[in-house]
Scaffold this active site. Structure first.
Site, PDB file in Angstrom:
ATOM      1  N   PHE A 142       0.849  -1.190   0.000  1.00 60.62           N
ATOM      2  CA  PHE A 142       0.000   0.000   0.000  1.00 60.62           C
ATOM      3  C   PHE A 142       0.884   1.238   0.000  1.00 60.62           C
ATOM      4  CE2 PHE A 142      -2.499   3.438   1.856  1.00 60.62           C
ATOM      5  CZ  PHE A 142      -3.607   3.391   1.029  1.00 60.62           C
ATOM      6  N   ASP A 227       9.075   2.729   1.678  1.00 58.57           N
ATOM      7  CA  ASP A 227       7.894   3.460   2.128  1.00 58.57           C
ATOM      8  C   ASP A 227       7.769   3.221   3.636  1.00 58.57           C
ATOM      9  OD1 ASP A 227       5.411   4.312   2.890  1.00 58.57           O
ATOM     10  OD2 ASP A 227       4.357   3.479   1.163  1.00 58.57           O
ATOM     11  N   LYS A 256       2.424   9.673   8.339  1.00 53.39           N
ATOM     12  CA  LYS A 256       1.640   9.314   9.525  1.00 53.39           C
ATOM     13  C   LYS A 256       2.119   9.978  10.832  1.00 53.39           C
ATOM     14  CE  LYS A 256      -1.036   5.464   7.913  1.00 53.39           C
ATOM     15  NZ  LYS A 256      -0.690   5.008   6.567  1.00 53.39           N
TER      16      LYS A 256
HETATM   17  C1  LIG Z   1      -0.978   5.250   5.159  1.00 56.07           C
HETATM   18  C2  LIG Z   1       0.053   4.854   4.180  1.00 56.07           C
HETATM   19  C3  LIG Z   1       0.227   5.568   2.970  1.00 56.07           C
HETATM   20  C4  LIG Z   1      -0.696   6.668   2.540  1.00 56.07           C
HETATM   21  O1  LIG Z   1      -0.661   7.768   3.382  1.00 56.07           O
HETATM   22  P1  LIG Z   1      -1.819   8.892   3.266  1.00 56.07           P
HETATM   23  O2  LIG Z   1      -1.397   9.917   4.262  1.00 56.07           O
HETATM   24  O3  LIG Z   1      -3.109   8.216   3.578  1.00 56.07           O
HETATM   25  O4  LIG Z   1      -1.794   9.412   1.870  1.00 56.07           O
HETATM   26  C5  LIG Z   1       1.258   5.183   2.152  1.00 56.07           C
HETATM   27  N1  LIG Z   1       2.074   4.167   2.471  1.00 56.07           N
HETATM   28  C6  LIG Z   1       1.938   3.465   3.604  1.00 56.07           C
HETATM   29  C7  LIG Z   1       2.890   2.362   3.919  1.00 56.07           C
HETATM   30  C8  LIG Z   1       0.916   3.775   4.495  1.00 56.07           C
HETATM   31  O5  LIG Z   1       0.759   3.055   5.608  1.00 56.07           O
END
Ligand SMILES: *Cc1c(COP(=O)(O)O)cnc(C)c1O
Length: 408
Positions: A142, A227, A256
């Site tokens: 994700f 990420d 986050k």
């Molecule tokens: C939450 C998340 C995102 C997306 O972040 P948003 O602030 O919702 O755009 C991207 N990568 C990872 C691993 C995440 O947990």
């Protein structure tokens, strides 16, 4: 506390007016402190979700409140036609505590990843070849909800209906070194992965696989992107999860917990990669906003201490011990996994159809828990959650499980 008789706005307003892309809980939080949240009726909840790994210092941390108040009386926003002191100080913190030599600020995880993928393509096009465009990503990954990031993510259902998607993105199974070796070639510009797949069900990247990805990227002159939107900022007991692996990326994204609840994200790059960008080659109106950076700078200083990071490991153990006791009693989990305070508890087959009910009954019992994937309970509480709060939350979870157990 809002008095419901005094005309508190009802939950049904969501169903009537908001875009129906979420189905939020029935209760509406109105106030919170530490890891306790109160709703419109004054009922309390233990927060094991932490706003999905965002409120890493708990709710309304007094020092964050003070910083926000002070900055709100000094300077909010100038745009990137001007820089500001909080952004500069936060950039110093981020680069002096990581591999990175350059920082780009944005407002969400998606935007940080969007920047990362654009930089990877741009770096390849300008330093190697305009045909070096292939991005390799992983099943169940994700990376966000913009069209580019959702296309790089490994959930085809999230892209269906939104096409045509950006091209030249390849997905292979996570932790599969031979598949990675097979798809990488001279046309690959980047490999992107989460060190723990969060949304995908709390799946850890294996050490060998991460090391292999680094070696293959070096061999094919591709960039390695981590990420760390969910795993970063102390979540796993280190400032960033890559510091457990001894493998350094070319680009890392954080969001986050970066602002402790104030929206802000960052893309970190090595100096070699970052310096190829030019004025105008990427941008953001809000990115690096003074208010956001001031809060993030304070959050960074509060998180990046030995006490906070070792505290994460103690809290992990308390949670794991409590979940093990619950599992002995109810035999509900097949696996409890993760690192630090990113814990996934996978439900047994008999429980899988009941996860939504369980989450709802948890809320009725006064504990906020979210899911990852369709069969995993996810625990991403504040890094400083009290032991009493953990114990109370676990006992409410046990009550909820017991109740659903009788219903099913
Ligand atoms: C939450 C998340 C995102 C997306 O972040 P948003 O602030 O919702 O755009 C991207 N990568 C990872 C691993 C995440 O947990």
């Amino acid at each position: 506390m809002i008095d419901p008789e005094a005309g508190a706005i009802p939950r049904s307003t969501f169903d009537n007016l908001l875009l129906p892309v979420f189905s939020p809980a029935e209760f509406i939080p109105v106030k919170a402190l530490g890891s306790t949240v109160w709703d419109q009726q004054g009922r309390s909840y233990i927060d094991f979700a932490g706003g999905i790994a965002v409120t890493a210092l708990g709710h309304c941390h007094p020092e964050l409140v003070e910083t926000l108040q002070q900055q709100s009386e000094a300077l909010w926003h100038t745009s990137n036609f001007y820089t500001n002191e909080p952004a500069l100080r936060l950039a110093v913190e981020l680069t002096s505590n990581t591999f990175a030599g350059r920082v780009f600020f944005a407002n969400s995880g998606s935007e940080a990843n969007e920047a990362a993928f654009k930089v990877a393509r741009y770096y390849a096009a300008t330093q190697h070849s305009p045909y070096k465009t292939k991005i390799i990503a992983f099943t169940r990954a994700f990376h966000g909800r913009t069209l580019f990031t959702v296309s790089v993510g490994g959930q085809p259902s999230y892209v269906d209906g939104f096409g045509p998607a950006p091209a030249d993105i390849v997905h292979i199974p996570f932790n599969d070194s031979s598949a990675l070796e097979a798809v990488m070639d001279a046309r690959t510009c980047a490999v992107v992965l989460e060190l723990i797949q969060g949304e995908g069900g709390v799946i850890e990247a294996q050490h060998q696989f991460v090391a292999k990805a680094r070696a293959l990227c070096d061999h094919h002159q591709a960039l390695l992107i981590f990420d760390e939107v969910q795993t970063g900022m102390g979540r796993t007991g280190k400032l960033f999860a890559y510091q457990h692996y001894g493998v350094t990326p070319d680009i890392l994204t954080a969001a986050k917990a970066l602002g402790g609840g104030f929206p802000i994200s960052a893309m970190l790059t090595s100096n070699q990669v970052g310096k190829v960008m030019k004025p105008g080659s990427h941008g953001s109106t809000y990115g690096g906003n003074a208010l956001a950076c001031a809060v993030a700078e304070k959050a960074f200083k509060l998180i990046n201490t030995a006490e906070m990071l070792t505290g994460v490991i103690h809290r992990q153990q308390w949670l794991l011990d409590g979940l093990a006791v619950i599992n002995e009693q109810f035999n509900i989990f097949t696996a409890i996994r993760g690192r630090g305070l990113l814990i996934g508890a996978e439900l047994t087959e008999e429980w899988q159809g009941h996860i939504k009910t369980l989450i709802n009954v948890c809320a009725e019992q006064g504990v906020m828990i979210i899911t990852a994937g369709h069969n995993v309970l996810r625990f991403t509480p504040a890094l400083n959650i009290d032991q009493d709060e953990i114990n109370l939350g676990l006992s409410r979870l046990a009550q909820a499980i017991s109740q659903v157990n009788k219903m099913r």
